[in-house]
Motif scaffolding. Structure first.
Motif, PDB file in Angstrom:
ATOM      1  N   UNK A   1      36.407  55.758  -6.517  1.00  0.00           N
ATOM      2  CA  UNK A   1      35.224  55.120  -5.917  1.00  0.00           C
ATOM      3  C   UNK A   1      35.136  55.524  -4.443  1.00  0.00           C
ATOM      4  N   UNK A   2      34.608  56.706  -4.158  1.00  0.00           N
ATOM      5  CA  UNK A   2      34.578  57.195  -2.775  1.00  0.00           C
ATOM      6  C   UNK A   2      33.858  56.265  -1.805  1.00  0.00           C
ATOM      7  N   UNK A   3      32.926  55.467  -2.314  1.00  0.00           N
ATOM      8  CA  UNK A   3      32.149  54.595  -1.423  1.00  0.00           C
ATOM      9  C   UNK A   3      32.990  53.493  -0.795  1.00  0.00           C
ATOM     10  N   UNK A   4      34.180  53.230  -1.337  1.00  0.00           N
ATOM     11  CA  UNK A   4      35.036  52.181  -0.780  1.00  0.00           C
ATOM     12  C   UNK A   4      35.413  52.491   0.669  1.00  0.00           C
ATOM     13  N   UNK A   5      35.544  53.766   1.004  1.00  0.00           N
ATOM     14  CA  UNK A   5      35.895  54.133   2.381  1.00  0.00           C
ATOM     15  C   UNK A   5      34.862  53.610   3.375  1.00  0.00           C
ATOM     16  N   UNK A   6      33.596  53.617   2.980  1.00  0.00           N
ATOM     17  CA  UNK A   6      32.546  53.110   3.867  1.00  0.00           C
ATOM     18  C   UNK A   6      32.677  51.599   4.053  1.00  0.00           C
ATOM     19  N   UNK A   7      33.103  50.897   3.003  1.00  0.00           N
ATOM     20  CA  UNK A   7      33.250  49.444   3.088  1.00  0.00           C
ATOM     21  C   UNK A   7      34.460  49.045   3.936  1.00  0.00           C
TER      22      UNK A   7
END
Length: 369
Positions: A267-273
């Motif tokens: 889930x690459x988007x977790x880095x943004x969170x």
């Protein structure tokens, strides 16, 4: 070929007794070979709480020795970084060169093992845990290993290309002024996601150092448990997306060796969170409502439960899945009537109940005595 599609979900609802409800927006896509429910307990959290939940999912992995007469890091890297065109070879991370996998070090004539999170940043060396975690270990040659040393990662300004014994130019660079290293473009995202993993896996809870990402570039003699440069790593992560090589590597580590995964590959988007543009926003992001499947109408009770659970408020068919705390599906059934009673007398402990209908779902945490 691995199929990877982005996952979308909805907002969190908390009841007075701290039960969590989730509405998930589908289609939920397949990301590599992620076990069903593996990240379910992290959904609905943001910032440090999200980081903690992820840590609890991926910690206490199976550990292997750095060097051993039984399965060790050498052996695992021969599988995770195997050249698909020549299974006797491994691919070196900073050059992409394929070399003989059997030549382990061999008095610097073979390949060696790169701690992408430099082992001096936290001073953990090659001890079990962060020193042997293959999610952040990759093959490379001894020359590049020496050049990279414990440099932080950043885009270089006063650049020198890095050479190894097998290639004229690795396309990786070191900075002649700053103590930094810039990998070849094809693996910049890989490097970022490995460092993201280390910063979440090693939080100081289990006797290991608390590793943290930083904007600072430390000098070579500083053993503090910080690595950077965070803003550059986020840039590399965005510009060099997850590829099939990383997904395959993640699966091999999980299914064949360590029994844990890198969340930033799945889930690459977790880095943004955690560090980027979506801090303060619960992961996954969720719309306010999904017509026809309003969480306020659905009840799963009693909680705690004993022997039986009643599910009410469902119109038409819905699928119930029950996950244990490590993400395994322990029960599945189709709900066809309102006020349907489910026999759970074989279950004892804390579970996550996911009720799915069409393209929406609700999740509730439940104790079964």
């Amino acid at each position: 070929m691995t199929i990877k599609l982005p996952k979308k979900t909805t907002q969190i609802f908390k009841t007075a007794n701290h039960l969590l409800f989730f509405i998930l927006l589908l289609p939920v896509t397949l990301v590599a070979q992620i076990p069903a429910g593996y990240y379910l307990s992290a959904e609905g959290y943001a910032d440090d709480a999200l980081k903690y939940q992820l840590n609890q999912i991926i910690d206490y992995h199976t550990e292997f020795e750095y060097t051993s007469s039984t399965t060790d890091v050498w052996d695992i890297l021969k599988e995770t970084d195997k050249d698909p065109n020549n299974p006797d070879n491994v691919i070196l991370i900073y050059s992409g060169v394929s070399v003989n996998g059997a030549q382990e070090y061999n008095n610097t004539n073979g390949w060696t093992r790169e701690h992408v999170w430099a082992k001096s940043r936290g001073d953990f060396g090659t001890a079990l845990g962060p020193g042997t975690d293959v999610h952040a270990l990759r093959p490379l040659d001894a020359n590049t290993n020496s050049t990279r040393s414990n440099r932080g990662f950043d885009n270089c300004n006063d650049c020198s290309f890095v050479y190894d014994k097998w290639s004229n130019n690795t396309n990786s660079m070191k900075d002649n002024v700053e103590w930094t290293f810039e990998p070849r473009p094809e693996v910049k995202g890989d490097v970022a996601r490995m460092l993201f993993y280390m910063a979440v896996r090693y939080e100081g809870y289990d006797g290991y150092p608390d590793l943290e990402l930083s904007e600072s570039i430390l000098p070579s003699n500083d053993n503090s448990p910080f690595h950077g440069k965070l803003s550059t790593l986020l840039e590399w992560h965005r510009n060099d997306p997850v590829d099939e090589w990383e997904e395959n590597r993640n699966d091999i580590i999980y299914y064949d060796f360590q029994d844990n995964r890198n969340p930033f590959i799945d889930h690459p988007e977790i880095a943004e969170h955690l560090w980027g543009t979506k801090t303060g926003i619960n992961w996954p992001e969720m719309p306010l409502d999904i017509a026809g499947f309003n969480q306020e109408n659905i009840k799963m009770y009693p909680n705690p439960a004993q022997n039986f659970i009643t599910i009410s408020g469902v119109k038409g068919e819905a699928t119930l899945e029950i996950f244990d705390t490590v993400g395994r599906v322990v029960y599945t059934n189709v709900i066809t009537t309102n006020n349907q009673v489910i026999n759970v007398n074989q279950l004892h402990g804390v579970y996550l109940m996911r009720l799915t209908k069409g393209d929406a779902a609700i999740v509730q945490r439940m104790v079964i005595q």
